[in-house]
Design an enzyme around this catalytic site. Sequence first.
Site, PDB file in Angstrom:
ATOM      1  N   ARG A 224       0.863  -1.187   0.000  1.00 51.98           N
ATOM      2  CA  ARG A 224       0.000   0.000   0.000  1.00 51.98           C
ATOM      3  C   ARG A 224       0.900   1.238   0.000  1.00 51.98           C
ATOM      4  O   ARG A 224       1.915   1.290   0.709  1.00 51.98           O
ATOM      5  CB  ARG A 224      -0.887   0.026   1.259  1.00 51.98           C
ATOM      6  CG  ARG A 224      -2.003  -1.013   1.266  1.00 51.98           C
ATOM      7  CD  ARG A 224      -3.078  -0.762   0.208  1.00 51.98           C
ATOM      8  NE  ARG A 224      -4.177  -1.705   0.279  1.00 51.98           N
ATOM      9  CZ  ARG A 224      -4.273  -2.830  -0.430  1.00 51.98           C
ATOM     10  NH1 ARG A 224      -3.308  -3.158  -1.282  1.00 51.98           N
ATOM     11  NH2 ARG A 224      -5.328  -3.619  -0.314  1.00 51.98           N
ATOM     12  N   HIS A 272      -1.658  -0.858  -9.700  1.00 54.23           N
ATOM     13  CA  HIS A 272      -2.208  -1.674  -8.605  1.00 54.23           C
ATOM     14  C   HIS A 272      -2.823  -2.977  -9.124  1.00 54.23           C
ATOM     15  O   HIS A 272      -4.043  -3.193  -9.022  1.00 54.23           O
ATOM     16  CB  HIS A 272      -3.247  -0.873  -7.798  1.00 54.23           C
ATOM     17  CG  HIS A 272      -3.488  -1.468  -6.439  1.00 54.23           C
ATOM     18  ND1 HIS A 272      -3.779  -0.719  -5.326  1.00 54.23           N
ATOM     19  CD2 HIS A 272      -3.468  -2.768  -6.020  1.00 54.23           C
ATOM     20  CE1 HIS A 272      -3.942  -1.532  -4.283  1.00 54.23           C
ATOM     21  NE2 HIS A 272      -3.756  -2.781  -4.683  1.00 54.23           N
TER      22      HIS A 272
HETATM   23  N1  LIG Z   1      -0.682  -4.716  -5.044  1.00 54.54           N
HETATM   24  C1  LIG Z   1      -1.562  -5.690  -5.069  1.00 54.54           C
HETATM   25  O1  LIG Z   1      -2.076  -6.047  -6.111  1.00 54.54           O
HETATM   26  C2  LIG Z   1      -1.911  -6.411  -3.786  1.00 54.54           C
HETATM   27  C3  LIG Z   1      -2.677  -7.593  -3.857  1.00 54.54           C
HETATM   28  C4  LIG Z   1      -2.946  -8.276  -2.672  1.00 54.54           C
HETATM   29  C5  LIG Z   1      -2.465  -7.795  -1.459  1.00 54.54           C
HETATM   30  N2  LIG Z   1      -1.730  -6.645  -1.440  1.00 54.54           N
HETATM   31  C6  LIG Z   1      -1.197  -6.121  -0.159  1.00 54.54           C
HETATM   32  O2  LIG Z   1      -0.275  -7.063   0.369  1.00 54.54           O
HETATM   33  C7  LIG Z   1      -0.398  -6.995   1.795  1.00 54.54           C
HETATM   34  C8  LIG Z   1       0.233  -8.219   2.447  1.00 54.54           C
HETATM   35  O3  LIG Z   1      -0.589  -9.331   2.190  1.00 54.54           O
HETATM   36  P1  LIG Z   1      -0.463 -10.697   3.004  1.00 54.54           P
HETATM   37  O4  LIG Z   1      -1.582 -11.557   2.596  1.00 54.54           O
HETATM   38  O5  LIG Z   1       0.915 -11.235   2.921  1.00 54.54           O
HETATM   39  O6  LIG Z   1      -0.719 -10.150   4.502  1.00 54.54           O
HETATM   40  P2  LIG Z   1      -0.715 -10.981   5.874  1.00 54.54           P
HETATM   41  O7  LIG Z   1      -0.831 -12.446   5.597  1.00 54.54           O
HETATM   42  O8  LIG Z   1      -1.720 -10.328   6.744  1.00 54.54           O
HETATM   43  O9  LIG Z   1       0.753 -10.752   6.447  1.00 54.54           O
HETATM   44  C9  LIG Z   1       1.187  -9.514   6.886  1.00 54.54           C
HETATM   45  C10 LIG Z   1       2.655  -9.597   7.287  1.00 54.54           C
HETATM   46  O10 LIG Z   1       3.092  -8.290   7.682  1.00 54.54           O
HETATM   47  C11 LIG Z   1       3.605  -8.361   9.002  1.00 54.54           C
HETATM   48  N3  LIG Z   1       3.284  -7.124   9.765  1.00 54.54           N
HETATM   49  C12 LIG Z   1       2.071  -6.601  10.021  1.00 54.54           C
HETATM   50  N4  LIG Z   1       2.215  -5.484  10.768  1.00 54.54           N
HETATM   51  C13 LIG Z   1       3.536  -5.326  10.978  1.00 54.54           C
HETATM   52  C14 LIG Z   1       4.306  -4.375  11.699  1.00 54.54           C
HETATM   53  N5  LIG Z   1       3.742  -3.348  12.346  1.00 54.54           N
HETATM   54  N6  LIG Z   1       5.647  -4.531  11.720  1.00 54.54           N
HETATM   55  C15 LIG Z   1       6.236  -5.575  11.089  1.00 54.54           C
HETATM   56  N7  LIG Z   1       5.559  -6.513  10.392  1.00 54.54           N
HETATM   57  C16 LIG Z   1       4.227  -6.376  10.346  1.00 54.54           C
HETATM   58  C17 LIG Z   1       2.922  -9.538   9.636  1.00 54.54           C
HETATM   59  O11 LIG Z   1       3.690  -9.963  10.753  1.00 54.54           O
HETATM   60  P3  LIG Z   1       3.269 -11.259  11.605  1.00 54.54           P
HETATM   61  O12 LIG Z   1       3.625 -12.423  10.696  1.00 54.54           O
HETATM   62  O13 LIG Z   1       4.114 -11.207  12.791  1.00 54.54           O
HETATM   63  O14 LIG Z   1       1.786 -11.164  11.858  1.00 54.54           O
HETATM   64  C18 LIG Z   1       2.896 -10.525   8.471  1.00 54.54           C
HETATM   65  O15 LIG Z   1       4.137 -11.168   8.355  1.00 54.54           O
HETATM   66  C19 LIG Z   1      -1.910  -6.858   1.989  1.00 54.54           C
HETATM   67  O16 LIG Z   1      -2.217  -6.338   3.266  1.00 54.54           O
HETATM   68  C20 LIG Z   1      -2.282  -5.909   0.883  1.00 54.54           C
HETATM   69  O17 LIG Z   1      -2.208  -4.567   1.346  1.00 54.54           O
HETATM   70  C21 LIG Z   1      -1.452  -5.952  -2.573  1.00 54.54           C
END
Ligand SMILES: NC(=O)c1ccc[n+]([C@@H]2O[C@H](COP(=O)([O-])OP(=O)(O)OC[C@H]3O[C@@H](n4cnc5c(N)ncnc54)[C@H](OP(=O)(O)O)[C@@H]3O)[C@@H](O)[C@H]2O)c1
Length: 309
Positions: A224, A272
């Site tokens: 994001r 995006h």
């Molecule tokens: N550009 C695009 O097309 C697209 C598509 C889909 C998603 N996305 C983005 O990709 C993001 C990540 O997706 P995901 O499914 O991998 O998310 P997720 O499964 O919720 O994982 C989030 C990761 O970030 C870590 N995290 C969260 N808050 C943190 C903090 N304050 N400090 C350090 N680490 C932190 C979490 O740590 P823990 O493991 O310790 O909980 C986890 O490892 C989504 O939230 C979305 O915004 C973008």
Amino acid sequence: MTTLVFYSEFDSYSEWSALLAPHLPGVTICCAEEVLDANDVHFALAWKPPHGFFAPYRNLKLLVNLGAGVDSLVGRDDLPDIPIIRLSDPDMARMMAGYVLFAVLRYARDIPAFERAQRERRWHYLHPRVPSSVRVGVMGLGELGAFAAQELARQGFAVRGWSRSQKTIAGIECSSGLASLDDFLSESDILVVMLPLTPSTSGLLSQQRLAQLPKGAAFINVSRGAIVDQAALTCALQLGDIAEATLDVFDREPLPPEDPLWRMENVLITPHLASVAIPASAALQVAENIQRAARGEAVSNQVFPERGY
Ligand SMILES: NC(=O)c1ccc[n+]([C@@H]2O[C@H](COP(=O)([O-])OP(=O)(O)OC[C@H]3O[C@@H](n4cnc5c(N)ncnc54)[C@H](OP(=O)(O)O)[C@@H]3O)[C@@H](O)[C@H]2O)c1
């Protein structure tokens, strides 16, 4: 009667309903305007529904967010107090890893330099670096981040990962917590941002933090825009402190035509789409969670609004 209500301006209702219906006998799947009795609505499958959308559905048991990112959902003041799940979709993770691999390999193999040289009809030999000499830092080791980090490690890169809680992932040097962030950044020749947007990550990559990256680092953001100080990033790219960037997300989307990033040779912009929900691969998991919620059992891939993801 049990009804599942669908809302999305981006996803195909007919595709989702056709995929879910065989797994959910006895459940009527329909759009909001087709709901006959709001009291029968026990499940909602939604992406960015309008404010007040949930109010008529007083018997909701489960809300399924039609995507991986939940930042536009968890901050709302009209959320029902019920379990919320996000999509966890192996094809979505694969698609995201493909984008990340493309962007990292493009930098690791100096492709932007060859693209520039070709425009000038200039034979420009740069000896290839071995992947193990390129340090790639992945911020966020969740569903998408951990998968992409492992794919990068399979290519032989020296992959480091950073998350909130400490992880152990084969082939990845993991660190966690704010105290280790500056060291992590200073060891990332290529940084890939894969964090969710939450109150703790908003603005996390400030001017000072971006300055921790090695001079000439490459920067990739697929999560994001608001996680990064976009003005500071633009300035670092103009000065060459950060050499190159691949940006799929921005603090304002669509990125306004007057934004300086559009005109920068060292920036690759995509609108995006690094990854999208793929109904055929996500539907079974959604249906299983709906069946569990119907039986009163715990669901998987739950989102916790208080932590923001
Ligand atoms: N550009 C695009 O097309 C697209 C598509 C889909 C998603 N996305 C983005 O990709 C993001 C990540 O997706 P995901 O499914 O991998 O998310 P997720 O499964 O919720 O994982 C989030 C990761 O970030 C870590 N995290 C969260 N808050 C943190 C903090 N304050 N400090 C350090 N680490 C932190 C979490 O740590 P823990 O493991 O310790 O909980 C986890 O490892 C989504 O939230 C979305 O915004 C973008």
